[in-house]
Design a protein around this motif. Structure first.
Motif, PDB file in Angstrom:
ATOM      1  N   LEU A  80      67.644  79.055  73.355  1.00  0.00           N
ATOM      2  CA  LEU A  80      66.294  78.703  73.764  1.00  0.00           C
ATOM      3  C   LEU A  80      65.902  79.453  75.028  1.00  0.00           C
ATOM      4  CD1 LEU A  80      66.379  74.785  73.506  1.00  0.00           C
ATOM      5  CD2 LEU A  80      66.108  76.449  71.666  1.00  0.00           C
ATOM      6  N   GLU A  81      64.663  79.906  75.073  1.00  0.00           N
ATOM      7  CA  GLU A  81      64.077  80.433  76.300  1.00  0.00           C
ATOM      8  C   GLU A  81      62.980  79.466  76.727  1.00  0.00           C
ATOM      9  OE1 GLU A  81      62.950  84.619  76.451  1.00  0.00           O
ATOM     10  OE2 GLU A  81      64.101  84.936  74.612  1.00  0.00           O
ATOM     11  N   ILE A  82      63.179  78.801  77.835  1.00  0.00           N
ATOM     12  CA  ILE A  82      62.208  77.821  78.299  1.00  0.00           C
ATOM     13  C   ILE A  82      60.988  78.532  78.883  1.00  0.00           C
ATOM     14  CG2 ILE A  82      61.792  75.851  79.804  1.00  0.00           C
ATOM     15  CD1 ILE A  82      63.855  75.343  77.622  1.00  0.00           C
ATOM     16  N   LEU A  83      59.826  78.266  78.308  1.00  0.00           N
ATOM     17  CA  LEU A  83      58.578  78.836  78.804  1.00  0.00           C
ATOM     18  C   LEU A  83      57.876  77.862  79.738  1.00  0.00           C
ATOM     19  CD1 LEU A  83      57.201  80.374  75.472  1.00  0.00           C
ATOM     20  CD2 LEU A  83      58.704  81.429  77.172  1.00  0.00           C
ATOM     21  N   GLY A  84      57.877  76.600  79.377  1.00  0.00           N
ATOM     22  CA  GLY A  84      57.213  75.602  80.202  1.00  0.00           C
ATOM     23  C   GLY A  84      57.823  74.233  80.018  1.00  0.00           C
ATOM     24  N   THR A  85      57.639  73.402  81.018  1.00  0.00           N
ATOM     25  CA  THR A  85      58.132  72.033  80.950  1.00  0.00           C
ATOM     26  C   THR A  85      57.220  71.162  81.803  1.00  0.00           C
ATOM     27  OG1 THR A  85      60.073  70.615  81.248  1.00  0.00           O
ATOM     28  CG2 THR A  85      59.734  72.339  82.884  1.00  0.00           C
ATOM     29  N   THR A  86      57.532  69.885  81.927  1.00  0.00           N
ATOM     30  CA  THR A  86      56.703  69.026  82.745  1.00  0.00           C
ATOM     31  C   THR A  86      57.121  69.132  84.214  1.00  0.00           C
ATOM     32  OG1 THR A  86      55.952  66.756  83.123  1.00  0.00           O
ATOM     33  CG2 THR A  86      58.211  67.050  82.323  1.00  0.00           C
ATOM     34  N   LEU A  87      56.158  69.040  85.096  1.00  0.00           N
ATOM     35  CA  LEU A  87      56.435  69.067  86.528  1.00  0.00           C
ATOM     36  C   LEU A  87      56.724  67.670  87.071  1.00  0.00           C
ATOM     37  CD1 LEU A  87      53.658  71.563  87.712  1.00  0.00           C
ATOM     38  CD2 LEU A  87      56.035  72.046  87.074  1.00  0.00           C
ATOM     39  N   ASP A  88      56.502  66.660  86.249  1.00  0.00           N
ATOM     40  CA  ASP A  88      56.732  65.279  86.702  1.00  0.00           C
ATOM     41  C   ASP A  88      57.132  64.401  85.505  1.00  0.00           C
ATOM     42  OD1 ASP A  88      53.948  64.882  85.643  1.00  0.00           O
ATOM     43  OD2 ASP A  88      53.404  65.861  87.527  1.00  0.00           O
ATOM     44  N   ASP A  89      56.212  63.586  85.021  1.00  0.00           N
ATOM     45  CA  ASP A  89      56.524  62.715  83.885  1.00  0.00           C
ATOM     46  C   ASP A  89      56.518  63.505  82.579  1.00  0.00           C
ATOM     47  OD1 ASP A  89      56.521  60.623  85.647  1.00  0.00           O
ATOM     48  OD2 ASP A  89      54.557  59.850  85.064  1.00  0.00           O
ATOM     49  N   SER A  90      57.382  63.104  81.659  1.00  0.00           N
ATOM     50  CA  SER A  90      57.282  63.632  80.300  1.00  0.00           C
ATOM     51  C   SER A  90      56.095  62.956  79.634  1.00  0.00           C
ATOM     52  CB  SER A  90      58.559  63.339  79.510  1.00  0.00           C
ATOM     53  OG  SER A  90      58.652  61.950  79.235  1.00  0.00           O
ATOM     54  N   VAL A  91      55.597  63.545  78.544  1.00  0.00           N
ATOM     55  CA  VAL A  91      54.441  62.961  77.879  1.00  0.00           C
ATOM     56  C   VAL A  91      54.786  61.586  77.304  1.00  0.00           C
ATOM     57  CG1 VAL A  91      54.934  64.163  75.693  1.00  0.00           C
ATOM     58  CG2 VAL A  91      52.602  63.375  76.200  1.00  0.00           C
ATOM     59  N   GLY A  92      55.987  61.433  76.772  1.00  0.00           N
ATOM     60  CA  GLY A  92      56.391  60.129  76.242  1.00  0.00           C
ATOM     61  C   GLY A  92      56.513  59.080  77.323  1.00  0.00           C
ATOM     62  N   GLU A  93      56.988  59.485  78.489  1.00  0.00           N
ATOM     63  CA  GLU A  93      57.102  58.570  79.622  1.00  0.00           C
ATOM     64  C   GLU A  93      55.726  58.093  80.076  1.00  0.00           C
ATOM     65  OE1 GLU A  93      59.089  58.544  84.132  1.00  0.00           O
ATOM     66  OE2 GLU A  93      58.985  60.392  82.959  1.00  0.00           O
ATOM     67  N   ALA A  94      54.746  59.005  80.080  1.00  0.00           N
ATOM     68  CA  ALA A  94      53.384  58.632  80.462  1.00  0.00           C
ATOM     69  C   ALA A  94      52.823  57.588  79.496  1.00  0.00           C
ATOM     70  CB  ALA A  94      52.496  59.872  80.495  1.00  0.00           C
ATOM     71  N   PHE A  95      53.048  57.776  78.206  1.00  0.00           N
ATOM     72  CA  PHE A  95      52.591  56.806  77.213  1.00  0.00           C
ATOM     73  C   PHE A  95      53.236  55.442  77.462  1.00  0.00           C
ATOM     74  CE2 PHE A  95      50.912  60.367  74.886  1.00  0.00           C
ATOM     75  CZ  PHE A  95      49.956  59.842  74.031  1.00  0.00           C
ATOM     76  N   ASP A  96      54.543  55.439  77.687  1.00  0.00           N
ATOM     77  CA  ASP A  96      55.255  54.176  77.876  1.00  0.00           C
ATOM     78  C   ASP A  96      54.810  53.450  79.142  1.00  0.00           C
ATOM     79  OD1 ASP A  96      56.719  54.388  75.551  1.00  0.00           O
ATOM     80  OD2 ASP A  96      58.477  55.284  76.517  1.00  0.00           O
ATOM     81  N   LYS A  97      54.560  54.192  80.226  1.00  0.00           N
ATOM     82  CA  LYS A  97      54.158  53.559  81.488  1.00  0.00           C
ATOM     83  C   LYS A  97      52.757  52.987  81.411  1.00  0.00           C
ATOM     84  CE  LYS A  97      57.293  56.018  84.601  1.00  0.00           C
ATOM     85  NZ  LYS A  97      57.430  56.997  85.702  1.00  0.00           N
ATOM     86  N   VAL A  98      51.848  53.688  80.739  1.00  0.00           N
ATOM     87  CA  VAL A  98      50.494  53.152  80.557  1.00  0.00           C
ATOM     88  C   VAL A  98      50.550  51.876  79.718  1.00  0.00           C
ATOM     89  CG1 VAL A  98      48.267  53.560  79.431  1.00  0.00           C
ATOM     90  CG2 VAL A  98      49.273  55.333  80.880  1.00  0.00           C
ATOM     91  N   ALA A  99      51.327  51.911  78.644  1.00  0.00           N
ATOM     92  CA  ALA A  99      51.455  50.738  77.780  1.00  0.00           C
ATOM     93  C   ALA A  99      52.069  49.561  78.538  1.00  0.00           C
ATOM     94  CB  ALA A  99      52.303  51.080  76.558  1.00  0.00           C
ATOM     95  N   LYS A 100      53.047  49.847  79.377  1.00  0.00           N
ATOM     96  CA  LYS A 100      53.698  48.786  80.151  1.00  0.00           C
ATOM     97  C   LYS A 100      52.719  48.154  81.128  1.00  0.00           C
ATOM     98  CE  LYS A 100      57.685  47.865  83.140  1.00  0.00           C
ATOM     99  NZ  LYS A 100      58.920  48.434  83.752  1.00  0.00           N
ATOM    100  N   PHE A 101      51.912  48.973  81.818  1.00  0.00           N
ATOM    101  CA  PHE A 101      50.972  48.461  82.809  1.00  0.00           C
ATOM    102  C   PHE A 101      49.950  47.531  82.156  1.00  0.00           C
ATOM    103  CE2 PHE A 101      46.968  48.623  85.142  1.00  0.00           C
ATOM    104  CZ  PHE A 101      47.378  48.315  86.441  1.00  0.00           C
ATOM    105  N   TYR A 102      49.469  47.886  80.975  1.00  0.00           N
ATOM    106  CA  TYR A 102      48.450  47.085  80.309  1.00  0.00           C
ATOM    107  C   TYR A 102      49.044  46.003  79.401  1.00  0.00           C
ATOM    108  CZ  TYR A 102      44.781  50.125  82.058  1.00  0.00           C
ATOM    109  OH  TYR A 102      43.917  50.800  82.881  1.00  0.00           O
ATOM    110  N   GLY A 103      50.370  45.857  79.434  1.00  0.00           N
ATOM    111  CA  GLY A 103      51.013  44.802  78.656  1.00  0.00           C
ATOM    112  C   GLY A 103      50.881  44.970  77.161  1.00  0.00           C
ATOM    113  N   LEU A 104      50.882  46.232  76.710  1.00  0.00           N
ATOM    114  CA  LEU A 104      50.688  46.501  75.282  1.00  0.00           C
ATOM    115  C   LEU A 104      51.966  46.355  74.476  1.00  0.00           C
ATOM    116  CD1 LEU A 104      48.351  49.636  75.529  1.00  0.00           C
ATOM    117  CD2 LEU A 104      47.727  47.215  75.389  1.00  0.00           C
TER     118      LEU A 104
END
Length: 340
Positions: free
Chosen positions: A150-174
């Motif tokens: 693999l040649e890495i071209l790009g990655t996340t600078l902070d949260d992964s996209v899945g982590e962002a989904f999970d944290k939003v869902a957690k905050f709103y009690g989904l």
């Protein structure tokens, strides 16, 4: 060649038997979601204890469903990185011990390679291609030259996209897992009801990198600021607008990488590869051949591990019994002029 593959990097205890890196003979996944839902996320200690409890029954079930015995298996493989250390050690130690006791070849497999290989189990895909690996722990855009190159071209600078989904869902009690819940709620919402901010990052240094921390913060703490006039403030609309922004951010970087590399085949893998909006948005690109694994192979599974292991074995590679697990992802080389 029949390979028994074990996966236990997070909260699924999984085992599969795959023939010649392609034919899935059996594929058993025991999920721990009910045990983690109360905490709205994976609890590492609970995860490792459940793996220890389930690993033997899951392996036995995979053998039973295949109609095979260990005598019919040619090699053993197990995930050794990255993931939760306690969880990794259960499956990896079990696999290594099983290989030693039966005197069969053993292969340690990088979980990331497995997710990118999942689509190969049901498709004939030629290298090189552009890989999009999206999960709760990782967001990676890469050029895939071979099953382990693999040649890495790009990655996340902070949260992964899945982590962002999970944290939003957690905050709103989904509920948990958040990605699936938000995806389902978004189907009944209006993606244009709110205009959440797109992350601003250095275009020269981070041409293919993404950032989701600011988007997550805007949705959680500043949501009221971004509603469009007249839009109904429903949870469905919020989920739809959030998902639309997150997916467009990701796809925008992916398409930029496709243009720059000239690669016309895109292969997706990881839990977020099951997202319906991501699949639909990439399907709209008639200039690209976008390949996704079946939904049952997007999450963690043993088949992707056995599939990768077959190619290591075919090449003559073996893993020594002194190898151990590692929680971190290895340092792959960076592509396109070594961007940071």
């Amino acid at each position: 060649m029949k390979v028994l593959g074990i996966e236990s990097s997070c909260d699924e205890t999984a085992c599969a038997i795959v023939e010649d890196g392609k034919t899935i003979i059996s594929n058993v996944v025991a999920t721990q979601i009910p045990f983690h839902q109360i905490y709205k996320g994976v609890v590492p200690e609970i995860a490792s204890r459940k793996h220890a409890e389930w690993i033997l029954p899951v392996v036995r079930q995979a053998l039973t469903e295949s109609g095979l015995t260990l005598d019919n298996v040619d090699a053993i493989a197990a995930t050794n990185r990255p993931g939760l250390m306690g969880s990794l050690l259960v499956g990896f130690t079990f696999g290594k011990t099983l290989a030693w006791a039966t005197q069969k070849p053993f292969i340690a497999v990088n979980h990331m390679l497995g997710h990118l290989y999942a689509a190969h189990l049901v498709n004939d895909i030629q290298y090189p291609y552009l890989g999009l690996l999206v999960s709760g722990g990782h967001t990676i855009i890469c050029k895939v030259n071979n099953f382990d190159d693999l040649e890495i071209l790009g990655t996340t600078l902070d949260d992964s996209v899945g982590e962002a989904f999970d944290k939003v869902a957690k905050f709103y009690g989904l509920g948990y897992p958040g990605g699936v819940i938000i995806d389902n709620l978004a189907k009944d919402g209006d993606p244009n009801s709110a205009a959440f901010p797109v992350p601003k990052i250095d275009e020269e240094e981070h041409r293919y990198d993404v950032s989701f921390s600011g988007l997550k913060t805007a949705v959680i703490h500043q949501c009221d600021l971004f509603w469009k006039p007249g839009a109904e403030h429903t949870i469905e609309n919020m989920c739809a607008a959030f998902q639309e922004t997150a997916v467009r951010t990701l796809v925008g970087r992916l398409l930029r990488a496709a243009d720059d590399t000239g690669l016309k085949t895109v292969v997706c893998g990881g839990g977020v590869a099951a997202n319906s909006r991501l699949r639909a948005m990439l399907a709209e690109r008639s200039d690209l051949n976008c390949i996704f694994p079946p939904l049952k192979l997007c999450g963690d599974n043993g088949a992707m591990i056995a599939g990768v292991a077959y190619h290591f074995l075919k090449r003559g590679d073996r893993t020594g019994f002194d190898t151990t697990a590692c929680a971190r992802i290895p340092q792959f080389k960076r592509g396109l002029a070594g961007r940071k």
